[in-house]
Design an enzyme around this catalytic site. Structure first.
Site, mmCIF file in Angstrom:
data_model
loop_
_atom_site.group_PDB
_atom_site.id
_atom_site.type_symbol
_atom_site.label_atom_id
_atom_site.label_comp_id
_atom_site.label_asym_id
_atom_site.label_seq_id
_atom_site.Cartn_x
_atom_site.Cartn_y
_atom_site.Cartn_z
ATOM 1 C CE LYS A 171 33.672 33.161 38.375
ATOM 2 N NZ LYS A 171 34.920 33.106 38.208
ATOM 3 N NE ARG B 271 40.417 34.016 35.575
ATOM 4 C CZ ARG B 271 40.668 33.084 36.484
ATOM 5 N NH1 ARG B 271 41.881 32.643 36.664
ATOM 6 N NH2 ARG B 271 39.684 32.588 37.210
ATOM 7 N NE ARG C 1 36.103 33.400 49.235
ATOM 8 C CZ ARG C 1 36.325 33.522 47.938
ATOM 9 N NH1 ARG C 1 35.367 33.254 47.078
ATOM 10 N NH2 ARG C 1 37.473 33.952 47.501
ATOM 11 N NE ARG D 157 40.296 32.533 48.807
ATOM 12 C CZ ARG D 157 40.214 32.264 47.515
ATOM 13 N NH1 ARG D 157 39.295 31.442 47.078
ATOM 14 N NH2 ARG D 157 41.029 32.831 46.667
ATOM 15 N NE ARG E 47 41.185 37.149 44.889
ATOM 16 C CZ ARG E 47 40.253 36.378 45.449
ATOM 17 N NH1 ARG E 47 40.007 36.474 46.735
ATOM 18 N NH2 ARG E 47 39.578 35.529 44.734
#
Ligand SMILES: [Zn+2]
Length: 214
Positions: free
Chosen positions: A15, A90, A127, A157, A168
Site C-alpha cells: 500500500k 483504520r 520482506r 523487519r 498482525r
C-alpha cells in the site's frame, strides 16, 4: 479522475509504495498516518506532545487524537486539491469522522487492495526493509544490500517473523474487517487485485482511480 483517495488493504499489500506512486501521478500529497505521527512528535507541536505522551505509555493513538492529526494535515494548502490517504481510516469511527472532515470537498474514492491471506504471509515473511528509513527494498536493492533512497543497510523487519505475521493479520482482520464492510456496497468503494507485480497492481489502481472520477 478521483483526487480524494483512501487506500485500504492488509499489511504486506504494498500500500505504501502504491500510495506514493499514485499521489505523485495525481499531484497530491500522500498522507501516511505513520509519517504524520512521527512528524508531529518530531516537531513538538501541541498535538505532537499529546501523541508523544500516548506512545510513551506504550498505548496506541486513539481515534480522537488520530482524527485530529489527520484534520490538521488535510487543512494544509497542499492537500486542498486532494490526497492519497494510507493508514487512515483504520476503524469505522475514523471513517465516519473522515466524512465530516471532507464536507465541502470533492467526492471520496476508497480503493481496497485485495490479497489472499497465504500470499500476504509469504510476502511479509520475505520482506526486506531499510534499517535507516524504513522503505521497503526492491529485489534489486535487496540483492545489493543498500537502500536506494538513503543508502542505509537492509534487514528483515523485526515484526515479520511467521508468528508475528499471523498475529498482525488477525489484528488486521479484527480491526479492519468492519471498516471494509462499512465501505463495501457503497458507490465510493472500488477493488483492485493486489496479487500481480507492483507495476501491474499500480496500473490497475491508476485505471480504477481515473475511472472513479468520471
Ligand atoms: Zn533508506
Amino acid at each position: 479522475m478521483a483526487l480524494n483517495v483512501v487506500l485500504i488493504g492488509p499489511p504486506g499489500a504494498g500500500k505504501g509504495t502504491q500510495a506514493e506512486r499514485l499521489a505523485a501521478r495525481l499531484n497530491v500529497p500522500r498522507i501516511s498516518t505513520g509519517d504524520l505521527l512521527r512528524e508531529a512528535v518530531a516537531q513538538g507541536t501541541p498535538l505532537g506532545g499529546l501523541v508523544r505522551a500516548v506512545m510513551a505509555r506504550g498505548e496506541l493513538v486513539g481515534d480522537d487524537l488520530m482524527i485530529e492529526v489527520v484534520r490538521e494535515r488535510l487543512e494544509r494548502p497542499d492537500a486542498a486539491p486532494g490526497f492519497v490517504l494510507d493508514g487512515f481510516p483504520r476503524t469505522v469511527g475514523q471513517a465516519e469522522a473522515l466524512e465530516g472532515l471532507l464536507a465541502g470537498r470533492g467526492p471520496l474514492t476508497v480503493v481496497e487492495i485485495r490479497v489472499p491471506e497465504a500470499e500476504i504471509i509469504r510476502r511479509l515473511g520475505a520482506r526486506v526493509v531499510c534499517r535507516a528509513c524504513g522503505l521497503n527494498a526492491t529485489p534489486d536493492e535487496a540483492a545489493s544490500g543498500r537502500c536506494g533512497r538513503c543508502g542505509g543497510g537492509l534487514g528483515q523487519r523485526a515484526d515479520d517473523s511467521a508468528g508475528v505475521v499471523r498475529e498482525r493479520l488477525r489484528v488486521f482482520a479484527r480491526d479492519t474487517q468492519p471498516l471494509v464492510e462499512f465501505y463495501r456496497g457503497r458507490s465510493l468503494h472500488r477493488e483492485v487485485e493486489g496479487t500481480g507485480t507492483p507495476d501491474e497492481v499500480y496500473a490497475a489502481l491508476e485505471r480504477t482511480v481515473t475511472e472513479a472520477g468520471r
